[in-house]
Write a protein that holds these residues in place. Structure first.
Motif: not given
Length: 367
Positions: A61-73
């Protein structure tokens, strides 16, 4: 792109809708969305703490973040380890740069701003950080280069590096223009308690009847802990004259009701309209001073400022004004405040991705 795609953030915002269009036009498919609050109508949407239940082969899988949420990562890493590839939001939008071409003429990407005013705008700010933010905003508009995007800061309306609470007197009076559901009211009541700054009078303008209902509910709850504050909720808009206007409303999102045309947005696409009163604060609050004013009115900020320039000139309140709804706001609003009182010190902070939730903080010279 051979890997399965996961997008963090559903398609609620235009940026993400266009991103998905670009991805699919390249022949790729989105397998999952990850979002805590909204769901995609067609594609499986999972919450950040459910990732491990649905994804058993993360290396594919490739995870594409659309906003900078460190907590989610960090939540995803806690479930999947380090065996997956992920791109931060700047890398995503550098790879899929077509998104910015598609969004031209929408919102603050519209060409209705004067690039030749850049140097004059920058002169209005004394602080280097604010100058950098304004410069990067203009360069991002011009080049669509994601490297110019400012990372959002926490602390909207009370930034860590601007001494709002220190210069706010106690007790103080607060005008909340675009009060929404009272979230900013609660923020300042809570913070004020920590700083020994009590709110004496609260005036909340909110024309959307759905938001106004939620504002009333929140006030009743807050009244239990802050009974000494005088609450004056007003179901009306704020402007430079008394009037009755159409408020264009989205049935699913009360936060984007608007009184004015925004570039690229067809008002006919809104679900319904309601007639709302517009009040001019200068002619409403006679001999009543205010120390703090917040404005977030979906593009109607300048008329609001014009309708309270006497209050601003006489009482020199702290101003917190949304600066991102219209492209020309970037130079018109700071310039207008300086015309009212040239001694105001101006600061800009970005609290959302792509310069959304950008706020102009204007502090009186005595602070």
């Amino acid at each position: 792109m051979n890997k399965k795609i996961v997008i963090i953030g559903t398609t609620h915002h235009l940026w993400r809708k266009l991103l998905v269009d670009v991805i699919e036009n390249r022949g790729n498919k989105v397998e999952f969305y990850i979002d805590s609050y909204t769901h995609h109508p067609k594609v499986k949407t999972i919450k950040p703490d459910e990732v491990g239940e649905y994804i058993k082969d993360p290396e594919n899988y490739l995870f594409l973040f659309t906003f900078p949420l460190v907590e989610v990562l960090e939540k995803i890493k806690a479930q999947l380890g380090e065996k997956f590839e992920w791109w931060d939001y700047k890398k995503v939008y550098k790879e899929f740069k077509e998104v910015f071409s598609a969004i031209d003429n929408h919102y603050w990407f519209d060409n209705n701003y004067k690039i030749e005013c850049k140097e004059d705008i920058l002169k209005l700010f004394e602080e280097d950080k604010s100058k950098r933010i304004v410069n990067n905003w203009i360069e991002f508009r011009k080049t669509h280069d994601a490297d110019f995007i400012e990372d959002p800061e926490r602390g909207q309306y009370i930034p860590e590096d601007i001494n709002i609470m220190d210069i706010l007197p106690g007790p103080y009076n607060f005008i909340d223009v675009g009060a929404y559901d009272g979230d900013t009211l609660e923020l300042f009541l809570s913070k004020g308690k920590n700083f020994g700054k009590n709110m004496n009078i609260y005036v909340g303008f909110e024309p959307d009847k759905r938001n106004f209902s939620n504002l009333l509910k929140r006030i009743e709850t807050l009244r239990q802990d802050f009974p000494d504050t005088v609450y004056i909720p007003i179901m009306a808009g704020c402007g430079d004259c008394f009037d009755v206007l159409n408020l264009y409303c989205d049935v699913d999102n009360g936060s984007i009701s608007r009184l004015t045309q925004i570039p690229g947005i067809d008002l006919k696409e809104f679900d319904f309209t309601q007639k709302v009163f517009i009040m001019k604060p200068d002619d409403t609050f006679i001999n009543l001073g205010f120390h703090l004013i917040k404005m977030d009115t979906e593009g109607y900020e300048l008329p609001c400022l014009k309708g309270m320039q006497s209050i601003i000139r006489e009482y020199k309140p702290i101003l917190m004004v949304s600066l991102y709804h219209k492209p020309e706001d970037l130079y018109e609003i700071p310039k207008f405040i300086k015309q009212i009182d040239p001694t105001y010190r101006l600061y800009v902070r970005v609290h959302g991705t792509f310069f959304m939730e950008t706020v102009l903080y204007a502090l009186p010279s005595h602070g």
